[in-house]
Write a protein that holds these residues in place. Structure first.
Motif, short mmCIF file in Angstrom:
data_model
loop_
_atom_site.label_atom_id
_atom_site.label_comp_id
_atom_site.label_asym_id
_atom_site.label_seq_id
_atom_site.Cartn_x
_atom_site.Cartn_y
_atom_site.Cartn_z
N SER A 1 7.69 1.55 2.30
CA SER A 1 8.38 0.17 2.63
C SER A 1 8.11 -0.81 1.51
O SER A 1 7.33 -0.74 0.73
CB SER A 1 7.80 -0.30 3.79
OG SER A 1 6.43 -0.67 3.60
N PRO A 2 9.28 -1.64 1.29
CA PRO A 2 9.22 -2.60 0.14
C PRO A 2 8.03 -3.48 0.45
O PRO A 2 7.46 -3.92 -0.60
CB PRO A 2 10.65 -3.19 0.22
CG PRO A 2 11.62 -2.45 0.88
CD PRO A 2 10.74 -1.46 1.79
N GLN A 3 7.81 -3.82 1.48
CA GLN A 3 6.52 -4.68 1.60
C GLN A 3 5.11 -4.23 1.06
O GLN A 3 4.65 -4.83 0.73
CB GLN A 3 6.56 -5.02 3.27
CG GLN A 3 7.62 -5.74 4.07
CD GLN A 3 8.79 -5.25 4.28
OE1 GLN A 3 8.67 -3.72 4.07
NE2 GLN A 3 9.94 -5.81 4.70
N THR A 4 5.09 -2.97 1.60
CA THR A 4 3.81 -2.17 1.03
C THR A 4 3.75 -2.12 -0.61
O THR A 4 2.75 -2.46 -1.10
CB THR A 4 3.84 -0.62 1.32
OG1 THR A 4 3.78 -0.62 2.78
CG2 THR A 4 2.70 -0.03 0.80
N LEU A 5 5.06 -2.00 -1.27
CA LEU A 5 5.04 -1.97 -2.59
C LEU A 5 4.83 -3.46 -3.17
O LEU A 5 4.29 -3.57 -4.20
CB LEU A 5 6.60 -1.48 -3.25
CG LEU A 5 6.53 0.16 -2.94
CD1 LEU A 5 8.20 0.35 -3.26
CD2 LEU A 5 5.73 0.84 -3.71
N GLU A 6 5.53 -4.35 -2.26
CA GLU A 6 5.20 -5.84 -3.00
C GLU A 6 3.60 -6.37 -2.76
O GLU A 6 3.09 -6.87 -3.57
CB GLU A 6 5.95 -6.66 -1.86
CG GLU A 6 5.99 -8.24 -2.27
CD GLU A 6 6.56 -8.64 -3.66
OE1 GLU A 6 7.32 -7.70 -4.06
OE2 GLU A 6 6.05 -9.50 -4.51
N LEU A 7 2.68 -5.95 -1.75
CA LEU A 7 1.70 -5.96 -1.48
C LEU A 7 0.83 -5.23 -2.68
O LEU A 7 -0.06 -5.97 -3.21
CB LEU A 7 1.25 -5.47 -0.20
CG LEU A 7 -0.32 -5.40 0.06
CD1 LEU A 7 -0.75 -7.10 -0.04
CD2 LEU A 7 -0.75 -4.82 1.51
N ALA A 8 1.24 -3.85 -2.96
CA ALA A 8 0.50 -3.33 -4.33
C ALA A 8 0.80 -4.11 -5.25
O ALA A 8 -0.16 -4.33 -6.17
CB ALA A 8 1.09 -2.02 -4.37
N LYS B 1 -2.12 6.55 -4.10
CA LYS B 1 -2.63 5.86 -2.86
C LYS B 1 -1.82 5.58 -1.88
O LYS B 1 -1.77 5.16 -0.76
CB LYS B 1 -3.61 4.77 -3.16
CG LYS B 1 -4.84 5.39 -4.02
CD LYS B 1 -5.77 3.88 -4.31
CE LYS B 1 -6.89 4.54 -5.36
NZ LYS B 1 -7.77 3.31 -5.44
N ILE B 2 -0.32 5.48 -2.42
CA ILE B 2 0.74 5.14 -1.41
C ILE B 2 1.85 6.09 -1.35
O ILE B 2 2.09 6.71 -0.31
CB ILE B 2 1.24 3.57 -1.74
CG1 ILE B 2 0.07 2.75 -1.98
CG2 ILE B 2 2.45 3.36 -1.18
CD1 ILE B 2 0.71 1.27 -2.36
N ARG B 3 2.37 6.38 -2.51
CA ARG B 3 3.78 7.20 -2.54
C ARG B 3 3.20 8.59 -2.06
O ARG B 3 4.10 9.19 -1.49
CB ARG B 3 4.25 7.11 -3.77
CG ARG B 3 5.10 5.80 -4.12
CD ARG B 3 5.90 6.07 -5.52
NE ARG B 3 6.57 4.83 -5.71
CZ ARG B 3 7.52 4.43 -5.19
NH1 ARG B 3 8.37 5.11 -4.39
NH2 ARG B 3 8.27 3.47 -5.77
N LEU B 4 2.17 9.16 -2.66
CA LEU B 4 1.88 10.80 -2.43
C LEU B 4 1.48 10.91 -0.93
O LEU B 4 2.19 11.76 -0.43
CB LEU B 4 0.99 11.27 -3.30
CG LEU B 4 0.48 12.58 -3.24
CD1 LEU B 4 1.79 13.62 -3.47
CD2 LEU B 4 -0.59 12.90 -4.16
N PRO B 5 0.66 10.17 -0.29
CA PRO B 5 0.29 10.17 1.03
C PRO B 5 1.60 10.06 1.92
O PRO B 5 1.73 10.75 2.95
CB PRO B 5 -0.72 8.98 1.34
CG PRO B 5 -1.41 8.99 0.16
CD PRO B 5 -0.22 9.02 -0.96
N SER B 6 2.28 9.37 1.41
CA SER B 6 3.73 9.07 2.21
C SER B 6 4.68 10.17 2.47
O SER B 6 5.29 10.33 3.33
CB SER B 6 4.29 7.76 1.93
OG SER B 6 3.55 6.52 2.27
N SER B 7 4.36 10.83 1.23
CA SER B 7 5.38 11.91 1.16
C SER B 7 4.96 13.28 1.64
O SER B 7 5.76 14.38 1.94
CB SER B 7 5.75 12.05 -0.42
OG SER B 7 4.32 12.85 -1.17
N LEU B 8 3.81 13.35 2.03
CA LEU B 8 3.17 14.55 2.41
C LEU B 8 3.71 15.07 3.70
O LEU B 8 4.06 16.61 3.76
CB LEU B 8 1.62 14.49 2.66
CG LEU B 8 0.66 14.44 1.46
CD1 LEU B 8 -0.73 14.34 1.89
CD2 LEU B 8 1.05 15.79 0.72
#
Length: 268
Positions: free
Chosen positions: A167-174, A187-194
């Protein structure tokens, strides 16, 4: 005014008795197994009742006899197909994952190469297989490329979708937390893609076997694909059916392996 307290019952009522998990699993497995047995019985009776020649449609008992008597022959051809399938599965999926990562981090790369990937995917594997054999020869390389090519595109599409599902909110927080690109990826993209990746790997686990068998139809003298061609032209229908069942068993084996790996890796 006297106040009468409501009786407090500290005893927790037992939940309604439900079938055990083991019983449910047995019941779930009994239906497809029973259906398969019923179909085999119908097949056996139909072939015997209508006196169908064995070279046209063998009875399940004939196929079972071949599986028992020709098992060493089947296993000698099983392992080459297994090797090509696994090698193609690994090569095709690793290539798809790396290219998907490149697509996510570079829109220019995605715009340049994604249409080419779509174009390659539209070419029937039966049409491109002879071309690859002419280029790389009838050895292992062409077979692995064919098996890898057939499972490449589903993994590419699902992996790109999974990496972009954050989500854009998660990327903005990062970004606010000053996370680096590598931290965002690992830590964000790879776990979400599994979940998306394993959905694609399940598809690839079966299609890589198809690719391996197709590659063995062209110039190979060993493997389940070559055995299918040999038994077809020699009217050895029981052996043909037994080989098809072995191919299906290989697909089921790879699919089950991916499913087990998913349960181990994806725990959310």
């Amino acid at each position: 005014m006297a106040v009468t307290d409501a009786p407090t019952d500290t005893t927790v009522s037992a939940p309604a008795q439900s079938p055990s998990i083991l019983g449910q699993r047995l019941a779930n497995a009994a239906l497809p197994v029973g259906t398969a047995i019923a179909l085999l019985v119908i097949w056996q009776i139909g072939v015997r009742l209508f006196d169908v020649p064995t070279y046209i449609a063998p009875a399940p008992s004939d196929v079972g006899a071949v599986l028992r008597d020709e098992f060493p022959l089947l296993m000698r051809n099983f392992w080459p197909t297994f090797t090509v399938s696994v090698a193609g599965f690994v090569a095709g999926n690793v290539a798809a994952i790396l290219i998907a990562v490149a697509f996510v981090h570079s829109r220019l790369t995605e715009r340049a190469f994604f249409p080419i990937a779509v174009f390659i995917n539209t070419i029937p594997i039966l049409a491109i297989a002879p071309i690859l054999v002419l280029i790389f020869g009838p050895g292992m390389t062409a077979k692995v490329i064919i098996a890898g090519l057939i499972c490449f595109f589903p993994t590419l599409v699902n992996m790109v979708r999974g990496l972009q599902s954050v989500s854009p909110q998660t990327l903005e927080l990062a970004r606010i937390l000053s996370a680096s690109k590598s931290e965002v990826f690992w830590k964000i993209r790879l776990p979400s893609s599994l979940p998306f990746l394993f959905s694609a790997l399940k598809i690839a686990a079966t299609t890589c076997v198809i690719g391996a068998i197709v590659s063995e139809w062209i110039g190979a003298d060993v493997g389940l694909g070559a055995l299918i061609i040999d038994s077809t032209f020699n009217y050895r229908s029981p052996l043909l059916y037994a080989t098809v069942f072995m191919s299906s068993g290989l697909s089921v084996l790879l699919f089950a392996s991916v499913t087990i790996a998913e349960k181990i890796v994806v725990r959310w």
